[in-house]
Design a protein around this motif. Structure first.
Motif, short mmCIF file in Angstrom:
data_model
loop_
_atom_site.label_atom_id
_atom_site.label_comp_id
_atom_site.label_asym_id
_atom_site.label_seq_id
_atom_site.Cartn_x
_atom_site.Cartn_y
_atom_site.Cartn_z
N SER A 63 0.82 -1.21 0.00
CA SER A 63 0.00 0.00 0.00
C SER A 63 0.85 1.26 0.00
CB SER A 63 -0.93 0.00 1.22
OG SER A 63 -0.17 0.01 2.42
N LEU A 183 0.62 -0.12 8.39
CA LEU A 183 -0.17 0.92 7.74
C LEU A 183 -0.08 2.25 8.47
CD1 LEU A 183 -3.40 -1.06 6.75
CD2 LEU A 183 -1.69 -0.12 5.21
N LEU A 291 -6.70 0.81 -1.41
CA LEU A 291 -5.49 1.23 -0.70
C LEU A 291 -4.40 1.69 -1.66
CD1 LEU A 291 -5.27 -1.54 2.05
CD2 LEU A 291 -6.40 0.69 2.16
N LEU A 312 -3.81 6.94 5.27
CA LEU A 312 -3.39 5.56 5.49
C LEU A 312 -2.93 5.35 6.93
CD1 LEU A 312 -1.41 4.83 2.18
CD2 LEU A 312 -3.70 4.06 2.80
N LEU A 315 -5.97 4.72 8.96
CA LEU A 315 -6.38 3.33 8.78
C LEU A 315 -5.58 2.40 9.68
CD1 LEU A 315 -7.97 1.16 7.18
CD2 LEU A 315 -6.13 1.22 5.49
N MET A 370 -11.95 6.27 5.71
CA MET A 370 -10.87 5.50 6.31
C MET A 370 -11.28 4.94 7.67
SD MET A 370 -7.93 4.99 4.70
CE MET A 370 -9.09 4.31 3.50
#
Length: 502
Positions: A63, A183, A291, A312, A315, A370
């Motif tokens: 990602s 992440l 993603l 991100l 997340l 998210m």
């Protein structure tokens, strides 16, 4: 010597004396293997921590390629579909190398395989910093790095099943937080490296970071004594010699190991595994696509790249906070047998959450997206391997995981390029999120309805059979009546049976 040990020794002596002479010469430990008990703690906590770090460095890494997506397009003058092959190949090989990873794990153990994966992923990512074409990136960042991720990721998950049994759901939930940890840290780290060093310097530093998988693999010591070496096979009483015979034996050994680690028998005979693997294969067509395209979608609509990378991170933080309590909750006995339904419901909500991006391409909307995506992703990631362990026996888990990984790799390979071509044709990223909504939600409904039907079918098979007698062979026009009457003597019971036909 205690009486129990003395009795055990006498029993072993009698068994050797009663057996054939050829069997008496066999090692006693081989005749009586020692059962390995999962510690459910102890050194297992260290192994769990190492597994968390491995998953943080492997599953979450593709990602991060979205941070360098625009730079790669400009550097190699490539379209969206061409550039998206880099993370696509990386993710696909991560799963497709499952059978080969299973062979290496069986032959060398989880520890050595994880360390080999760390070396491959580190060298592959470092070599990608010197790529001069997009095809070279396919090989270095895609093929070599992805294969290294596979060799590190799958043994790290498999060894947890041996160290934890009673606390397996909790262990899987905690290990899945590794993805969330990656992440929440790797995107910001990648953004910082990209700002300071550019994409080439970033790839070089990230390659050095991936070498930490070797450290994690070093602590994954195996349970029990090492496996004995296999003796050379003898054909027709003559040991095969020479290069040709040696190559033939190696080829047969590879074919045998490959067939064991593909679990074709499970796919053909285990209906639940077949349904689950097909559903997960469909799910992966659109599960990771958002993603990869989230950062390009945000920057294309005027959002700063730092804020896009922060999405991100959000997340990852949501997964870190949610997954441990979810693991403790679903480890309760009430949820046993219901994991698949919770997994399917969370997957359905996860697919529907992708449509939030279509409302408005603003930072607030994407932040809400998210949060909802991370919440449902936490449940999906926590229960995915637990459901697979519930469906297949633990001794077949590595082979089942290998076949499932092969099937996933097909859709993981074609998903991002299809989404990239959709962007090239329409010029809009929203269609990518709509397509992801349809595919993920469809897979969730397929799993939910299929397992509900399978449970109803199994429950119907367990119902008691009808009472024996002539009623079992009557025509539907006949009515069967049974009357029981107790006599004066309670020990004697008179039963009257009458069949009346219309």
């Amino acid at each position: 010597m205690t009486p129990q040990q003395q009795q055990s020794g006498e029993t072993c002596d009698r068994e050797v004396e009663d057996g054939d002479k050829g069997e008496a010469d066999a090692p006693l430990a081989q005749a009586h293997p020692v059962a390995i008990t999962a510690p459910d703690g102890g050194w297992g906590w260290v192994v769990l921590l190492a597994s968390i770090m491995v998953l943080a460095l492997t599953l979450a890494f593709p990602s991060c390629m979205g941070i360098f997506y625009t730079d790669l397009q400009k550097q190699f003058d490539a379209s969206n579909s061409v550039t998206s092959w880099v993370p696509s190949i990386m993710t696909s090989v991560l799963h497709a190398g499952g059978p080969l990873c299973g062979v290496l794990t069986e032959r060398f153990g989880c520890r050595a395989t994880v360390m080999l994966g760390g070396v491959l992923s580190g060298l592959g990512m470092a070599a990608s910093a010197f790529s001069n074409s997009i095809v070279e990136l396919y090989i270095t960042a895609g093929l070599i790095t992805g294969l290294g991720f596979c060799f590190s990721f799958q043994p790290a998950v498999t060894i947890l099943g041996h160290y934890f049994v009673r606390r397996r759901v909790f262990a899987n939930a905690m290990s899945s937080t590794g993805t969330a940890l990656g992440l929440s840290t790797l995107p910001m780290l990648s953004h910082y490296l990209h700002t300071e060093l550019g994409w080439r310097g970033s790839f070089l530093v990230l390659g050095g970071i991936l070498l930490n998988c070797c450290v994690c693999g070093a602590v994954m010591r195996p349970l029990g004594p090492p496996k004995p070496r296999r003796k050379k096979q003898i054909s027709n009483g003559i040991e095969e010699e020479g290069l040709k015979g040696h190559m033939w034996m190696v080829w047969k050994s590879l074919l045998s190991s490959f067939s064991r680690h593909m679990a074709f028998d499970q796919f053909c005979n285990n209906t639940r595994f077949r349904v689950f693997s097909l559903g997960i294969t469909l799910m992966m067509l659109g599960f990771v696509v958002p993603l990869i395209f989230l950062v390009p979608y945000a920057t294309d609509n005027g959002i700063d790249q730092k804020n896009a990378a922060f999405l991100l991170n959000v997340l990852g933080f949501v997964n870190i906070i949610i997954r441990p309590p979810i693991g403790l909750l679903f480890n309760l006995s009430w949820f046993k047998g219901r994991h698949i339904y919770i997994f399917s419901a969370a997957l359905l909500l996860n697919g529907l959450s992708n449509s939030i991006c279509c409302i408005r391409p603003s930072f607030l909307v994407l932040l809400i997206y998210m949060l909802s995506y991370g919440l449902t992703m936490s449940v999906v990631g926590t229960l995915m391997f637990t459901v697979l362990m519930d469906i297949v026996d633990m001794s077949r888990f590595p082979s089942a995981l290998g076949l499932l990984a092969i099937m996933e790799s097909v859709t993981l390979l074609i998903g991002p390029p299809l989404a990239g071509s959709l962007v090239d044709k329409t010029g809009e990223y929203t269609y990518v999120f709509i397509a992801s909504t349809i595919t993920v939600a469809s897979s969730a409904l397929y799993l939910l309805l299929s397992f509900y039907w399978l449970d109803r079918r199994d429950a119907a098979r367990k119902e008691p059979s009808p009472l024996p007698g002539s009623a079992a062979i009557q025509s539907p026009d006949c009515q069967y009546i049974r009357v029981s009457a107790g006599g004066a003597n309670k020990r004697t019971t008179v039963k009257t049976e009458r069949v009346s036909c219309v």
